[in-house]
Scaffold this active site. Structure first.
Site, short mmCIF file in Angstrom:
data_model
loop_
_atom_site.label_atom_id
_atom_site.label_comp_id
_atom_site.label_asym_id
_atom_site.label_seq_id
_atom_site.Cartn_x
_atom_site.Cartn_y
_atom_site.Cartn_z
N ARG A 39 0.82 -1.22 0.00
CA ARG A 39 0.00 0.00 0.00
C ARG A 39 0.85 1.27 0.00
NH1 ARG A 39 -4.02 2.55 4.45
NH2 ARG A 39 -5.61 3.45 3.07
N ALA A 91 -7.17 7.69 -0.04
CA ALA A 91 -6.96 6.25 -0.06
C ALA A 91 -7.91 5.66 0.96
CB ALA A 91 -5.50 5.92 0.28
N SER A 92 -8.84 4.85 0.50
CA SER A 92 -9.90 4.34 1.37
C SER A 92 -9.38 3.29 2.35
CB SER A 92 -11.01 3.72 0.53
OG SER A 92 -11.56 4.67 -0.36
N MET A 93 -10.16 3.05 3.40
CA MET A 93 -9.82 2.00 4.35
C MET A 93 -9.69 0.67 3.63
SD MET A 93 -12.41 2.87 7.50
CE MET A 93 -11.90 1.41 8.43
#
Length: 388
Positions: A39, A91-93
């Site tokens: 990530r 940036a999403s969970m």
């Protein structure tokens, strides 16, 4: 720049442990995808973290490498871009991302059809899709050319090359249609017709949802029907930024309605509809279109005031708590709509329906463009909630 002291392998293990709190029995394909897509490689050097007070604080990799890397592998949303002082990309969970992929059926081994992602962002979700479906099956559309270029670079850095399109996600991408799955990474308040047209019959559209009243709560999973329409249900999770268009219209600055104000009282507490009960707020958002609110605790007008406005017109309302009586509130309304009356009626309807949760709602779209939201009772009977 200082060097981080923790390894990404350890941090990935920690992230997967956090995700497991939200997803029982994480599919092995998802586990492999997360481990194969670092990530941190999809984040800019500067991100913004929630500050605990409703705002954000910067976190710079150059000056705080350990905090930055820990944030990269936390199960938390990270703002990656601000425009005019407002967050415009994030940036999403990871747990939310994976839950959406599961809703799209990508946890099944048979999921190998074409996938259209709407909103490339940093490219992280597209990389997961490539891991699950193969690069040739994935197309991602991004409105912002800077973000599109960044996503393409990030994907290339980890060895993936899906088709990255610079365009308005509202229009989908007809050149690659039909798609077995269409997945949006931003929220909408109705399903664009192009998405239905570009999804193969029996395919799935997965999109977060928002309304003016309840911003970014609920995820719709719509299955396309043989006639070209769609039907599906909402799921009670997700919080995403709303869809942006190629240009932002400037709202009318006519101010509030200047016609005579109507002053009444109401037994409905403003906290009942705007105090954090997301099920009630979801219903109000669906059934009172355009209504939005803000709390005023300045004490200038009342100890606590709920300001209500119509984001499409001049109507407004205020609901005042006098600091003593929680059974009666002073309501002032003006404009062609009596907004608080509409909200009160919507809340009464929600109670009449049995106070359904978001999961009790669904949506049916027809080929003429009409979209009806319905709610299913405990007896399985569907009753109309609204048309959008």
């Amino acid at each position: 720049m200082d060097t981080p002291t923790r390894s990404t392998v350890d941090l990935t293990d920690q992230l997967l442990a956090e995700v497991a709190q939200f997803i029982d029995l994480l599919p092995s394909a998802f586990d492999r995808a997360i481990r194969a897509v670092p990530r941190h490689l999809f984040l800019p050097p500067l991100v913004w973290l929630r500050d605990g007070n409703g705002g954000h604080r910067p976190c710079d990799r150059a000056t705080a490498p350990d905090e930055w890397l820990s944030a990269a592998y936390s199960d938390a949303p990270l703002v990656t871009q601000f425009t005019d002082g407002l967050p415009t990309s994030s940036a999403s969970m990871p747990s939310v991302v994976l839950r959406m992929l599961a809703l799209a059926g990508l946890d099944r081994k048979s999921a190998r059809g074409r996938v259209l992602e709407l909103g490339a962002g940093t490219g992280f979700n597209a990389a997961l899709l490539c891991q699950l479906c193969g690069d040739q099956a994935v197309t991602t559309v991004e409105l912002d050319p800077t973000l599109a270029a960044e996503a393409e670079r990030n994907l290339k850095a980890v060895g993936h090359a899906p088709k990255v399109v610079r365009g308005d996600a509202r229009a989908g991408w007809s050149a690659g249609a039909p798609y077995e799955r269409v997945i949006a990474t931003f929220s909408v308040d109705r399903v664009p017709s192009a998405w239905l047209e570009q999804t193969e019959r029996g395919g799935h559209i997965v999109t977060p949802w928002h309304s003016a009243w309840c911003s970014g709560y609920g995820t719709l999973v719509l299955t396309t029907t043989p006639d070209g329409g769609g039907e599906g249900r909402f799921h009670s999770f997700a919080s995403f930024m709303p869809m942006r268009g190629p240009s932002t219209a400037t709202p009318s600055d006519d101010g509030r309605a200047d016609e005579a104000e109507q002053v009444t009282s109401s037994a409905l507490s403003p906290w009942a509809v705007a105090g954090g009960d997301l099920n009630a707020e979801f219903h109000v958002g669906l059934t009172v279109p355009g209504a939005c609110y803000a709390w005023d605790a300045s004490g200038e007008h009342a100890p606590t005031r709920l300001d209500v406005a119509d984001d499409t017109g001049p109507s407004w309302a205020t609901v005042d708590y006098d600091g003593h009586h929680a059974d009666r509130f002073t309501v002032t309304q003006a404009g062609p709509r009596r907004l608080w009356d509409e909200i009160s009626a919507a809340y009464d309807r929600w109670e009449e329906l049995g106070r359904p949760s978001v999961d009790g709602y669904g949506l049916t779209a027809d080929t003429a463009g009409a979209q009806q939201v319905w709610v299913e009772g405990v007896d399985g009977t569907r009753r109309a909630a609204s048309y959008i």
